[in-house]
Design an enzyme around this catalytic site. Structure first.
Site, PDB file in Angstrom:
ATOM      1  N   CYS A   6       0.827  -1.217   0.000  1.00 61.98           N
ATOM      2  CA  CYS A   6       0.000   0.000   0.000  1.00 61.98           C
ATOM      3  C   CYS A   6       0.857   1.262   0.000  1.00 61.98           C
ATOM      4  O   CYS A   6       0.355   2.348  -0.240  1.00 61.98           O
ATOM      5  CB  CYS A   6      -0.943   0.011   1.200  1.00 61.98           C
ATOM      6  SG  CYS A   6      -0.091   0.058   2.780  1.00 61.98           S
ATOM      7  N   ASP A  64       2.307   2.635   2.553  1.00 61.30           N
ATOM      8  CA  ASP A  64       2.225   3.416   3.793  1.00 61.30           C
ATOM      9  C   ASP A  64       3.508   3.285   4.618  1.00 61.30           C
ATOM     10  O   ASP A  64       4.147   2.232   4.624  1.00 61.30           O
ATOM     11  CB  ASP A  64       1.022   2.961   4.629  1.00 61.30           C
ATOM     12  CG  ASP A  64      -0.287   3.369   3.966  1.00 61.30           C
ATOM     13  OD1 ASP A  64      -0.220   4.008   2.899  1.00 61.30           O
ATOM     14  OD2 ASP A  64      -1.357   3.040   4.502  1.00 61.30           O
ATOM     15  N   CYS A  72      -2.654  -2.784   8.673  1.00 62.83           N
ATOM     16  CA  CYS A  72      -2.331  -1.442   9.168  1.00 62.83           C
ATOM     17  C   CYS A  72      -1.890  -1.523  10.632  1.00 62.83           C
ATOM     18  O   CYS A  72      -0.977  -0.804  11.047  1.00 62.83           O
ATOM     19  CB  CYS A  72      -3.532  -0.516   9.024  1.00 62.83           C
ATOM     20  SG  CYS A  72      -4.389  -0.675   7.444  1.00 62.83           S
ATOM     21  N   CYS A  75      -2.835   5.421   5.622  1.00 66.37           N
ATOM     22  CA  CYS A  75      -4.294   5.418   5.641  1.00 66.37           C
ATOM     23  C   CYS A  75      -4.824   5.720   7.042  1.00 66.37           C
ATOM     24  O   CYS A  75      -4.081   5.737   8.022  1.00 66.37           O
ATOM     25  CB  CYS A  75      -4.808   4.064   5.174  1.00 66.37           C
ATOM     26  SG  CYS A  75      -4.588   2.793   6.424  1.00 66.37           S
TER      27      CYS A  75
HETATM   28 FE1  FES Z   1      -1.635   0.045   4.278  1.00 67.49          FE
HETATM   29 FE2  FES Z   1      -3.413   0.964   5.951  1.00 67.49          FE
HETATM   30  S1  FES Z   1      -3.689   0.578   3.835  1.00 67.49           S
HETATM   31  S2  FES Z   1      -1.296   0.623   6.317  1.00 67.49           S
END
Ligand code: FES
Length: 126
Positions: free
Chosen positions: A35, A37, A104, A60
């Site tokens: 993702c 992040d 996450c 996110c």
């Molecule tokens: Fe990857 Fe939340 S979508 S940490």
């Protein structure tokens, strides 16, 4: 049913312990390649107790809420206890996360472990 619990929304809207600790003695940064992040954790440890913890999360809403909750869970605790913090405990403290958002909370666990790892490395180097 709402997708996210009140607690997730609260910690997303009003994240606790956001920021940088300039004189941190444990810093960890982790990311999720899928993702994109990124989460960074700063620890100020004194006498084996986490006196202060702050985070910066580029990610996110669930990642922000997980970082915030994770910092709350370890603040003021001995490092030995912080080491045992699991992503499941973070998600539970948030009254749950959707399955596809569990990664996450994993990021929060990994960021804390990475910062603790750095703390131990610095300690050994002394
Ligand atoms: Fe990857 Fe939340 S979508 S940490």
């Amino acid at each position: 049913m709402a997708l996210y619990s009140e607690k997730v929304m609260d910690h997303f809207r009003n994240p606790r312990n956001v920021g940088v600790i300039e004189d941190a003695n444990g810093v960890g940064e982790v990311g999720n390649a899928k993702c994109g992040d990124i989460m960074k954790m700063y620890l100020k440890v004194e006498d084996e107790v986490i006196k202060d913890v702050k985070f910066e999360t580029f990610g996110c809403g669930s990642a922000i809420a997980s970082s915030s909750m994770a910092t709350e869970l370890i603040k003021g605790k001995p490092v030995s206890e912080a080491l045992t913090l699991t992503n499941k405990a973070v998600a539970e403290a948030l009254d749950g996360l959707p399955d596809y958002k569990m990664h996450c909370s994993v990021l929060a666990e990994e960021a804390i472990k990475s910062a603790l790892d750095d703390y131990y490395k610095r300690k050994e180097a002394k």
